[in-house]
Design a protein around this motif. Sequence first.
Motif, PDB file in Angstrom:
ATOM      1  N   THR A  87       0.868  -1.174   0.000  1.00  0.00           N
ATOM      2  CA  THR A  87       0.000   0.000   0.000  1.00  0.00           C
ATOM      3  C   THR A  87       0.908   1.228   0.000  1.00  0.00           C
ATOM      4  OG1 THR A  87      -1.642  -1.205   1.288  1.00  0.00           O
ATOM      5  CG2 THR A  87      -1.839   1.176   1.246  1.00  0.00           C
ATOM      6  N   PRO A  88       0.786   2.092  -1.011  1.00  0.00           N
ATOM      7  CA  PRO A  88       1.680   3.252  -1.112  1.00  0.00           C
ATOM      8  C   PRO A  88       1.470   4.262   0.023  1.00  0.00           C
ATOM      9  CG  PRO A  88       0.470   2.908  -3.169  1.00  0.00           C
ATOM     10  CD  PRO A  88      -0.120   1.990  -2.156  1.00  0.00           C
ATOM     11  N   PRO A  89       2.448   5.135   0.232  1.00  0.00           N
ATOM     12  CA  PRO A  89       2.323   6.167   1.253  1.00  0.00           C
ATOM     13  C   PRO A  89       1.036   6.976   1.089  1.00  0.00           C
ATOM     14  CG  PRO A  89       4.552   6.153   0.392  1.00  0.00           C
ATOM     15  CD  PRO A  89       3.744   5.217  -0.474  1.00  0.00           C
ATOM     16  N   GLY A  90       0.335   7.159   2.221  1.00  0.00           N
ATOM     17  CA  GLY A  90      -0.860   7.998   2.235  1.00  0.00           C
ATOM     18  C   GLY A  90      -2.135   7.357   1.730  1.00  0.00           C
ATOM     19  N   GLU A  91      -2.089   6.154   1.144  1.00  0.00           N
ATOM     20  CA  GLU A  91      -3.312   5.532   0.623  1.00  0.00           C
ATOM     21  C   GLU A  91      -4.172   5.008   1.775  1.00  0.00           C
ATOM     22  OE1 GLU A  91      -4.436   2.921  -3.109  1.00  0.00           O
ATOM     23  OE2 GLU A  91      -3.340   1.718  -1.641  1.00  0.00           O
ATOM     24  N   GLU A  92      -5.410   5.501   1.857  1.00  0.00           N
ATOM     25  CA  GLU A  92      -6.332   5.026   2.885  1.00  0.00           C
ATOM     26  C   GLU A  92      -6.820   3.636   2.505  1.00  0.00           C
ATOM     27  OE1 GLU A  92      -9.305   8.059   3.452  1.00  0.00           O
ATOM     28  OE2 GLU A  92      -7.814   9.489   4.169  1.00  0.00           O
ATOM     29  N   HIS A  93      -6.759   2.727   3.482  1.00  0.00           N
ATOM     30  CA  HIS A  93      -7.105   1.336   3.216  1.00  0.00           C
ATOM     31  C   HIS A  93      -7.527   0.645   4.511  1.00  0.00           C
ATOM     32  CE1 HIS A  93      -2.981   1.134   4.705  1.00  0.00           C
ATOM     33  NE2 HIS A  93      -3.184  -0.157   4.983  1.00  0.00           N
ATOM     34  N   TRP A  94      -8.003  -0.598   4.378  1.00  0.00           N
ATOM     35  CA  TRP A  94      -8.292  -1.448   5.531  1.00  0.00           C
ATOM     36  C   TRP A  94      -7.915  -2.876   5.148  1.00  0.00           C
ATOM     37  CZ3 TRP A  94     -11.657  -5.478   4.791  1.00  0.00           C
ATOM     38  CH2 TRP A  94     -12.542  -5.393   3.711  1.00  0.00           C
ATOM     39  N   HIS A  95      -7.765  -3.755   6.140  1.00  0.00           N
ATOM     40  CA  HIS A  95      -7.500  -5.164   5.883  1.00  0.00           C
ATOM     41  C   HIS A  95      -8.071  -5.988   7.013  1.00  0.00           C
ATOM     42  CE1 HIS A  95      -3.634  -4.053   8.010  1.00  0.00           C
ATOM     43  NE2 HIS A  95      -3.741  -3.022   7.195  1.00  0.00           N
ATOM     44  N   GLY A  96      -8.473  -7.225   6.665  1.00  0.00           N
ATOM     45  CA  GLY A  96      -9.053  -8.093   7.684  1.00  0.00           C
ATOM     46  C   GLY A  96      -9.347  -9.474   7.144  1.00  0.00           C
ATOM     47  N   ALA A  97     -10.026 -10.252   7.980  1.00  0.00           N
ATOM     48  CA  ALA A  97     -10.394 -11.626   7.642  1.00  0.00           C
ATOM     49  C   ALA A  97     -11.695 -11.649   6.846  1.00  0.00           C
ATOM     50  CB  ALA A  97     -10.563 -12.441   8.925  1.00  0.00           C
ATOM     51  N   THR A  98     -11.946 -12.757   6.173  1.00  0.00           N
ATOM     52  CA  THR A  98     -13.242 -12.965   5.542  1.00  0.00           C
ATOM     53  C   THR A  98     -14.279 -13.224   6.642  1.00  0.00           C
ATOM     54  OG1 THR A  98     -12.938 -15.351   5.339  1.00  0.00           O
ATOM     55  CG2 THR A  98     -12.163 -13.978   3.485  1.00  0.00           C
ATOM     56  N   PRO A  99     -15.572 -13.171   6.309  1.00  0.00           N
ATOM     57  CA  PRO A  99     -16.587 -13.402   7.334  1.00  0.00           C
ATOM     58  C   PRO A  99     -16.551 -14.807   7.954  1.00  0.00           C
ATOM     59  CG  PRO A  99     -17.569 -12.326   5.430  1.00  0.00           C
ATOM     60  CD  PRO A  99     -16.164 -12.715   5.043  1.00  0.00           C
ATOM     61  N   ASP A 100     -15.973 -15.771   7.236  1.00  0.00           N
ATOM     62  CA  ASP A 100     -16.064 -17.169   7.681  1.00  0.00           C
ATOM     63  C   ASP A 100     -14.769 -17.795   8.182  1.00  0.00           C
ATOM     64  OD1 ASP A 100     -18.799 -17.253   6.952  1.00  0.00           O
ATOM     65  OD2 ASP A 100     -18.218 -17.604   4.869  1.00  0.00           O
ATOM     66  N   ASP A 101     -13.645 -17.108   8.034  1.00  0.00           N
ATOM     67  CA  ASP A 101     -12.369 -17.749   8.357  1.00  0.00           C
ATOM     68  C   ASP A 101     -11.420 -16.805   9.090  1.00  0.00           C
ATOM     69  OD1 ASP A 101     -12.586 -20.411   6.971  1.00  0.00           O
ATOM     70  OD2 ASP A 101     -12.944 -19.076   5.271  1.00  0.00           O
ATOM     71  N   PHE A 102     -10.542 -17.390   9.894  1.00  0.00           N
ATOM     72  CA  PHE A 102      -9.459 -16.644  10.507  1.00  0.00           C
ATOM     73  C   PHE A 102      -8.459 -16.240   9.429  1.00  0.00           C
ATOM     74  CE2 PHE A 102     -11.159 -18.771  14.167  1.00  0.00           C
ATOM     75  CZ  PHE A 102     -10.900 -17.925  15.226  1.00  0.00           C
ATOM     76  N   MET A 103      -7.655 -15.215   9.721  1.00  0.00           N
ATOM     77  CA  MET A 103      -6.611 -14.782   8.803  1.00  0.00           C
ATOM     78  C   MET A 103      -5.439 -14.265   9.615  1.00  0.00           C
ATOM     79  SD  MET A 103      -4.985 -11.952   7.253  1.00  0.00           S
ATOM     80  CE  MET A 103      -6.038 -10.536   7.392  1.00  0.00           C
ATOM     81  N   GLU A 104      -4.239 -14.546   9.117  1.00  0.00           N
ATOM     82  CA  GLU A 104      -3.020 -14.057   9.759  1.00  0.00           C
ATOM     83  C   GLU A 104      -2.143 -13.416   8.704  1.00  0.00           C
ATOM     84  OE1 GLU A 104       0.949 -16.004  11.852  1.00  0.00           O
ATOM     85  OE2 GLU A 104      -0.967 -17.051  12.022  1.00  0.00           O
ATOM     86  N   HIS A 105      -1.615 -12.231   9.017  1.00  0.00           N
ATOM     87  CA  HIS A 105      -0.657 -11.606   8.109  1.00  0.00           C
ATOM     88  C   HIS A 105       0.474 -10.966   8.891  1.00  0.00           C
ATOM     89  CE1 HIS A 105      -1.903  -7.503   9.000  1.00  0.00           C
ATOM     90  NE2 HIS A 105      -3.044  -7.565   8.332  1.00  0.00           N
TER      91      HIS A 105
END
Length: 131
Positions: A87-105
């Motif tokens: 994600t470039p500098p200053g770009e507004e964003h979000w990240h997360g898991a899907t509704p049905d599964d865990f996620m790790e990053h």
Amino acid sequence: MHIEPKQPTGKAPAKWFTGDVWMDVIAGPKPAPAQLRCNRVRFAPGARTAWHSHPFGQTLHVVAGVALMGTRDGTVLVVTPGQTVYTPPGEEHWHGATPDDFMEHLALWDETPEAAATWLEHVSDEDYHRP
């Protein structure tokens, strides 16, 4: 060189996250000029960050599960284990898991005492559930 002690896993702050999220600091603040930070972040199903941006950008590497990553233009990326998103500098964003599964990053970013991230409003269910 030295081995750094492991810090305890911490619950992510509700002001920056929706749902249950846990973080482990891998690379914390170091003396200047070092700026690298790295956290292992684990999201329960449906959990996600609030909208935010980083002044020096952010790199996200998915380790397990399937990630959703959204931008203000309505794009939602589906990211699988082994994939990396920048994600470039200053770009507004979000990240997360899907509704049905865990996620790790792994989240990697540069920060200074004056600048790490700009946290904004929580992601609406409408933005989260975009196709």
